[in-house]
Design a protein around this motif. Sequence first.
Motif, short mmCIF file in Angstrom:
data_model
loop_
_atom_site.label_atom_id
_atom_site.label_comp_id
_atom_site.label_asym_id
_atom_site.label_seq_id
_atom_site.Cartn_x
_atom_site.Cartn_y
_atom_site.Cartn_z
N GLY A 69 55.97 -86.41 36.02
CA GLY A 69 54.78 -85.57 36.07
C GLY A 69 54.57 -84.94 37.44
N GLU A 70 53.48 -84.19 37.55
CA GLU A 70 53.16 -83.49 38.80
C GLU A 70 52.92 -84.49 39.92
N PRO A 71 53.48 -84.24 41.11
CA PRO A 71 53.20 -85.14 42.23
C PRO A 71 51.71 -85.12 42.59
N VAL A 72 51.22 -86.28 43.00
CA VAL A 72 49.80 -86.37 43.37
C VAL A 72 49.60 -85.74 44.73
N ASN A 73 48.70 -84.78 44.80
CA ASN A 73 48.37 -84.15 46.09
C ASN A 73 47.28 -84.95 46.77
N VAL A 74 47.61 -85.51 47.92
CA VAL A 74 46.60 -86.25 48.68
C VAL A 74 45.68 -85.21 49.32
N PRO A 75 44.37 -85.26 49.00
CA PRO A 75 43.48 -84.25 49.56
C PRO A 75 43.45 -84.28 51.08
N ALA A 76 43.58 -83.12 51.68
CA ALA A 76 43.54 -83.03 53.14
C ALA A 76 42.10 -83.25 53.61
N ALA A 77 41.96 -83.65 54.84
CA ALA A 77 40.62 -83.83 55.40
C ALA A 77 39.89 -82.50 55.39
N LEU A 78 38.60 -82.54 55.54
CA LEU A 78 37.79 -81.33 55.45
C LEU A 78 38.01 -80.39 56.63
N HIS A 79 38.59 -80.92 57.71
CA HIS A 79 38.79 -80.07 58.89
C HIS A 79 39.88 -79.03 58.62
N SER A 80 39.66 -77.82 59.06
CA SER A 80 40.62 -76.74 58.83
C SER A 80 41.83 -76.83 59.76
N ASP A 81 41.72 -77.66 60.82
CA ASP A 81 42.83 -77.72 61.78
C ASP A 81 43.83 -78.83 61.44
N VAL A 82 43.68 -79.44 60.26
CA VAL A 82 44.61 -80.49 59.85
C VAL A 82 45.97 -79.87 59.51
N ILE A 83 47.03 -80.54 59.91
CA ILE A 83 48.38 -80.05 59.60
C ILE A 83 48.64 -80.30 58.12
N LYS A 84 48.97 -79.23 57.40
CA LYS A 84 49.24 -79.35 55.97
C LYS A 84 50.67 -78.94 55.68
N GLU A 85 51.20 -79.50 54.57
CA GLU A 85 52.55 -79.15 54.16
C GLU A 85 52.58 -77.69 53.73
N ASN A 86 53.61 -76.98 54.11
CA ASN A 86 53.77 -75.57 53.76
C ASN A 86 53.90 -75.44 52.25
N CYS A 87 53.10 -74.54 51.65
CA CYS A 87 53.12 -74.40 50.19
C CYS A 87 54.41 -73.77 49.69
N SER A 88 55.24 -73.25 50.60
CA SER A 88 56.52 -72.68 50.17
C SER A 88 57.66 -73.69 50.27
N ASN A 89 57.35 -74.91 50.71
CA ASN A 89 58.37 -75.97 50.76
C ASN A 89 58.81 -76.32 49.34
N PRO A 90 60.05 -76.79 49.16
CA PRO A 90 60.49 -77.21 47.82
C PRO A 90 59.60 -78.33 47.26
N VAL A 91 59.29 -78.24 45.98
CA VAL A 91 58.47 -79.26 45.31
C VAL A 91 59.32 -79.92 44.23
N PHE A 92 59.54 -81.23 44.37
CA PHE A 92 60.39 -82.00 43.46
C PHE A 92 59.52 -82.75 42.47
N MET A 93 59.77 -82.57 41.19
CA MET A 93 59.01 -83.31 40.18
C MET A 93 59.87 -83.55 38.94
N ARG A 94 59.49 -84.55 38.18
CA ARG A 94 60.22 -84.86 36.94
C ARG A 94 59.33 -84.51 35.75
N LYS A 95 59.92 -83.81 34.79
CA LYS A 95 59.21 -83.46 33.56
C LYS A 95 60.20 -83.56 32.42
#
Length: 202
Positions: A69-95
Amino acid sequence: MAVQNWIDVLKSSQKTALIQDGKRKIHYLFTDGKEMAEEYDLKTDELISRKWRQKSTLGVQGVWQVEVGEPVNVPAALHSDVIKENCSNPVFMRKDTKTSFQWRIRNLPYAKDVFSVSMEPSERCIIIKTTNKKYYKKFSVPDLDRSHLPLDGSALSYTHANNTLIVSYQKPKEILALEQELLKEVKKLKGTGEGDVDCTTQ
């Protein structure tokens, strides 16, 4: 036989069923304290997700590890300056499908001939790599490991479309039989509906 051992482990576990949002949700509690949660589509009986968790040595409840299933996205902190994973990075999942284990890796904008998908029987894993050295992934097939079934190179195939690599492994007959037996067990559980307080356990 190892396949039968796994069926016996599943049957002896404590199970809770819930019918919600068009899904049959099953929670398993095993004698060793591990938990497994599965979701099935009510109409097609297809497995939508499977997650595992276990307590640490100190008894602290671990986080859910997604197997299907879809990987669980850990919600980022509310601060906008938090380092987040690039949304264009490869996403691996099993379906999975009814007849195959299937893995999808999104955001891989390369031609199909750039990819190499192979098997490493000694390590019981599948390896994906690219000739341009932009992507590498090694992963196992937990269902085959649990049932102690060998990896079969002829069951492996892959295709690429819409920037997504799709790797398929045809389920062996032992797994298909196991899944049918498990589905019968799951359907026997009286699932409570959304809003019901009482959860049926077995």
